[in-house]
Write a protein that holds these residues in place. Structure first.
Motif, PDB file in Angstrom:
ATOM      1  N   ASP A  11      47.965  62.095  48.309  1.00  0.00           N
ATOM      2  CA  ASP A  11      47.194  61.434  47.251  1.00  0.00           C
ATOM      3  C   ASP A  11      45.767  61.153  47.708  1.00  0.00           C
ATOM      4  O   ASP A  11      45.481  61.066  48.904  1.00  0.00           O
ATOM      5  CB  ASP A  11      47.864  60.115  46.841  1.00  0.00           C
TER       6      ASP A  11
ATOM      7  N   LYS B 231      48.065  70.612  40.395  1.00  0.00           N
ATOM      8  CA  LYS B 231      49.413  70.573  39.828  1.00  0.00           C
ATOM      9  C   LYS B 231      49.519  71.669  38.778  1.00  0.00           C
ATOM     10  O   LYS B 231      48.745  71.701  37.816  1.00  0.00           O
ATOM     11  CB  LYS B 231      49.709  69.211  39.197  1.00  0.00           C
TER      12      LYS B 231
ATOM     13  N   GLU C 147      51.368  73.532  35.688  1.00  0.00           N
ATOM     14  CA  GLU C 147      52.177  73.070  34.564  1.00  0.00           C
ATOM     15  C   GLU C 147      52.551  74.258  33.685  1.00  0.00           C
ATOM     16  O   GLU C 147      51.713  75.119  33.416  1.00  0.00           O
ATOM     17  CB  GLU C 147      51.357  72.046  33.759  1.00  0.00           C
TER      18      GLU C 147
ATOM     19  N   LYS D  96      46.089  74.461  47.305  1.00  0.00           N
ATOM     20  CA  LYS D  96      46.768  73.208  46.982  1.00  0.00           C
ATOM     21  C   LYS D  96      45.789  72.121  46.550  1.00  0.00           C
ATOM     22  O   LYS D  96      46.175  71.141  45.922  1.00  0.00           O
ATOM     23  CB  LYS D  96      47.574  72.728  48.191  1.00  0.00           C
ATOM     24  N   LYS D  97      44.508  72.309  46.930  1.00  0.00           N
ATOM     25  CA  LYS D  97      43.472  71.357  46.531  1.00  0.00           C
ATOM     26  C   LYS D  97      42.229  72.122  46.086  1.00  0.00           C
ATOM     27  O   LYS D  97      41.941  73.202  46.584  1.00  0.00           O
ATOM     28  CB  LYS D  97      43.113  70.422  47.688  1.00  0.00           C
TER      29      LYS D  97
ATOM     30  N   ARG E 226      44.893  64.253  40.133  1.00  0.00           N
ATOM     31  CA  ARG E 226      45.266  65.666  40.253  1.00  0.00           C
ATOM     32  C   ARG E 226      44.566  66.457  39.158  1.00  0.00           C
ATOM     33  O   ARG E 226      44.264  65.910  38.096  1.00  0.00           O
ATOM     34  CB  ARG E 226      46.786  65.856  40.115  1.00  0.00           C
TER      35      ARG E 226
ATOM     36  N   VAL F  93      45.367  69.342  36.585  1.00  0.00           N
ATOM     37  CA  VAL F  93      46.556  69.967  36.010  1.00  0.00           C
ATOM     38  C   VAL F  93      46.150  71.302  35.382  1.00  0.00           C
ATOM     39  O   VAL F  93      45.244  71.358  34.548  1.00  0.00           O
ATOM     40  CB  VAL F  93      47.210  69.050  34.961  1.00  0.00           C
TER      41      VAL F  93
END
Length: 214
Positions: A81, A131, A133, A150-151, A164, A166
């Motif tokens: 986080d 993230k 979706e 991932k980032k 995050r 999305v």
């Protein structure tokens, strides 16, 4: 972003020897960057822990040397986080984000932390977790979804940065990639290269076989 409460003390005894002694007391040296820019020569009064770093012949920036408890930062450092940090420095409130953490190369303990002071009007660059979706069309066709980033680096005032980013992948087809240049988020400037691949649906052996039969 979530908010993280952190208590810090000014650090006036500097140098490698002092930093080592601090770590033996289970504390970590910290530098708070991004302070006030002032004209030189500076005629104001520096507070405990503050020092003036020259930018050029006419300007300088005030940075602050701090120390924090090792235990107080564990949930800030050892997590995926990101946080807006509310610093309590002898009763004075300062806002910051995590800039860099130095770890011991063998023990993996925290050696030093760099924070960046922020406000609502100054954009900062922060790495925000990604993230995914949805259910990609290419996965339904037998492909395999891979996440390469991932980032993502975003630039915005810290109050506008989400926990995050999305990304909907419903329309990502078989053998297709999603790049930084394909993305847009209101209020955020994406700082990674436009051709950097965020995720992709790779062809699997089974998918190739099905395509060949078709």
């Amino acid at each position: 972003m979530k908010t993280y409460q952190l208590t810090a003390e000014p650090r006036t005894d500097l140098g490698k020897k002092a930093a080592k002694a601090l770590r033996e007391e289970n504390k970590i040296p910290v530098v708070l960057n991004g302070g006030e820019i002032v004209e030189l020569p500076y005629t104001g009064t520096l507070k405990a822990g503050e020092k003036l770093v020259e930018i050029d012949a006419k300007r300088g920036i005030i940075t602050t040397d701090l120390m924090v408890s090792n235990e107080d930062v564990r949930k800030l450092i050892y997590t995926p986080d990101i946080f807006a940090i509310e610093l309590d420095l002898n009763g004075e409130k300062r806002n910051a984000v995590l800039r860099e953490v130095q770890f011991h190369p063998v023990k993996d303990t925290i050696l030093h932390i760099d924070l960046l002071e922020v406000n609502e009007n100054k954009p900062v660059v922060v790495e925000v977790p990604v993230k995914l979706e949805g259910h990609a069309e290419g996965v339904k066709a037998g492909g395999k979804l891979t996440l390469s980033m991932k980032k993502i680096k975003v630039k915005a005032p810290y109050t506008a940065i989400p926990e995050r980013v999305v990304i909907n992948i419903d329309h990502l087809g078989l053998g297709k990639t999603l790049q930084i240049g394909d993305l847009h988020f209101e209020g955020l400037e994406l700082m990674n290269a436009k051709n950097a691949v965020v995720c992709a649906v790779q062809l699997t052996r089974a998918a190739r076989g099905a395509a060949a039969k078709a």
